[in-house]
Write an enzyme that holds these catalytic residues in place. Structure first.
Site, PDB file in Angstrom:
ATOM      1  N   HIS A 306       0.784  -1.214  -0.098  1.00 36.84           N
ATOM      2  CA  HIS A 306      -0.137  -0.082   0.124  1.00 36.84           C
ATOM      3  C   HIS A 306       0.785   1.401  -0.007  1.00 36.84           C
ATOM      4  O   HIS A 306       2.072   1.309   0.790  1.00 36.84           O
ATOM      5  CB  HIS A 306      -0.732  -0.080   1.068  1.00 36.84           C
ATOM      6  N   ASP A 363      -7.938  -5.460   0.003  1.00 42.28           N
ATOM      7  CA  ASP A 363      -8.376  -6.165  -1.024  1.00 42.28           C
ATOM      8  C   ASP A 363      -8.115  -7.819  -0.869  1.00 42.28           C
ATOM      9  O   ASP A 363      -8.733  -8.477  -1.466  1.00 42.28           O
ATOM     10  CB  ASP A 363      -7.915  -5.681  -2.490  1.00 42.28           C
TER      11      ASP A 363
END
Ligand code: ACO
Length: 429
Positions: A306, A363
């Protein structure tokens, strides 16, 4: 007077003020830089660049903290439903009972689509990706609701917010029904927001539909954890488009397109497809870990890493717990959940991932829950969009209301050819 940053360029000294946020994040305010020195800054991918000051969402990527309007995400997941959190994000405070009821009933009133708009679905190919349908139909809302397009008119903005929040689940569910050739289900306004969406997705006119309270709870939670994430790619897109005073529907339609990419919201679909591919290949997680570490392979572990979190994504922790609970309740033994856990363990103990601080993101497990609930993989990013909608609206609204709002217009350093003479066509080689 706070800290001052000093720079010296071409013999000239310049002092730049600094800004400190509520949680002690620090910025150098360079707004005077170009006017005073002729220089701009370059920061590809905006890795060091703040685009705005915002009071909506706080996240600390090093410590894995996420708060909406000051409230920890964990507490909101436990105590609120998605509609309540949407109100908090958009209007800044938790609603009292009366405000919440007014908000819920306003959303209920606008769930149906104009019948002509329903006809759009006849024109889309049956295998159209639902994200493409979602952004097209949201863009088209501005053709049907021309009475609520003025971003400067608070009543019109309010009306567009209700219309958009209320209609997005209907638009999304219709795109699914279209893809499987089932009749469209009209919204049932006696149901709450998330319930109504599940009903439109999975009910058929010929049978009774029983809502599963665990599905409702899981989807509320998933929508809440997706509801905002400060200046991510799609939110920045919404703000950028809205900065030109484009209407709310046009701005959100652009945000949906930005979300679709596999490096952003599209990663939830890409992640389940990757887990499926690993399963089909014999379930050898190590092979895929090795591939992800090999730069020449071009392969990345989807659902890992991320831009901001350099720690475990707090949303992933919440989702993994729910995933575990739901699979147990449904007595589903999903081999891709096992592969996901194996992959996570392997990655978290591998120096490549440890050094780069790569952890599972939002996710990584969400797709497994969606799958267990019966959503097809193409709908995963649509579910992300449904969750993110209040965050997008909150940012668009905050920007429109800001007295310092400016059109977003980055600069560049031109590195193409210098001025040269035109070559007539017959002389070109
Ligand atoms: N698998 C393997 N290696 C990775 C991964 C991954 N998933 N993510 C990052 N890396 C490596 C990079 O190759 C790079 O290595 P290097 O320093 O040796 O060159 C290093 O880690 C840093 O990666 P960057 O790409 O510079 O990090 P950035 O902040 O630009 O990218 C991103 C973040 C796009 C999320 C990236 O981690 C990625 O592609 N992840 C997979 C896609 C994904 O899951 N996206 C969803 C993000 S969450 C969301 O949008 C909701």
């Amino acid at each position: 007077m706070g800290e001052v940053a000093k720079i010296r360029i071409e013999g000239k000294d310049l002092e730049l003020p600094t800004i400190v946020g509520t949680e002690n994040e620090k910025a150098v305010d360079i707004s005077a830089l170009r006017a005073q020195t002729g220089y701009i800054t370059i920061d590809e991918g905006f890795v060091n660049t703040g685009s705005t000051q915002s009071a909506i969402c706080f996240l600390d990527g090093e410590q894995g903290i996420l708060r909406y309007r000051g409230y920890p995400i964990e507490e909101l997941c436990e105590k609120c439903d998605f509609v309540e959190v949407s109100y908090l994000l958009m209007y800044g405070e938790l609603p009292n009972a009366q405000q919440l009821e007014h908000f819920r009933s306003s959303l209920r009133r606008h769930t149906m689509l104009h019948e002509d708009m329903r006809m759009f679905y006849n024109g889309f190919p049956r295998d159209a990706h639902p994200m493409a349908i979602l952004s097209s139909v949201v863009g088209a809302l501005s053709t049907f609701y021309q009475d609520s397009l003025d971003p400067k008119n608070p009543q019109e903005v309010e009306m567009s917010i209700f219309r958009l929040m209320a209609k997005l689940p209907t638009i999304a569910a219709l795109s699914h029904k279209k893809s499987i050739g089932q009749p469209f289900m009209y919204p049932k306004n006696s149901l709450e927001y998330v319930e109504n969406f599940l009903y439109m997705m999975f009910a058929v006119p010929s049978e009774d539909y029983q809502l599963d309270s665990d599905f409702v709870e899981a989807l509320n939670l998933l929508f809440i954890v997706h509801a905002d994430h400060e200046q991510n790619c799609s939110t920045s897109t919404v703000r950028m488009v809205g900065s030109s005073d484009a209407n709310l529907f046009a701005s959100i339609s652009a945000g949906i397109c930005a979300l679709w990419g596999p490096l952003h919201g599209g990663a939830n679909q890409a992640c389940v497809e990757m887990l499926e591919a690993i399963k089909a290949d014999g379930g050898n997680s190590k092979k895929y870990i090795d591939m992800a570490k090999d730069k020449k392979s071009g392969f990345r572990l989807m659902g890992f890493g991320h831009r901001v979190y350099k720690n475990y994504d707090p949303r992933a922790t919440i989702i993994k717990r729910t995933c575990d609970k739901l699979l147990k309740k449904l007595k589903i033994k999903d081999p891709i959940f096992d592969i996901a856990q194996e992959l996570e363990q392997a990655a978290l103990s591998d120096p490549y991932f440890i050094e780069r601080k790569l952890y599972p993101n939002v996710d990584f497990y969400s797709g497994i829950i969606y799958r267990a609930m019966g959503f097809p993989v193409e709908m995963f990013t649509v579910l992300f969009a449904l969750g993110r909608l209040p965050g997008w609206i909150a940012h668009w609204r905050e920007m429109q209301m800001s007295p310092s709002k400016k059109i977003a217009r980055p600069r560049q350093i031109y590195n193409g050819p210098a001025k040269r003479s035109f070559i007539p066509l017959h002389e070109r080689k």
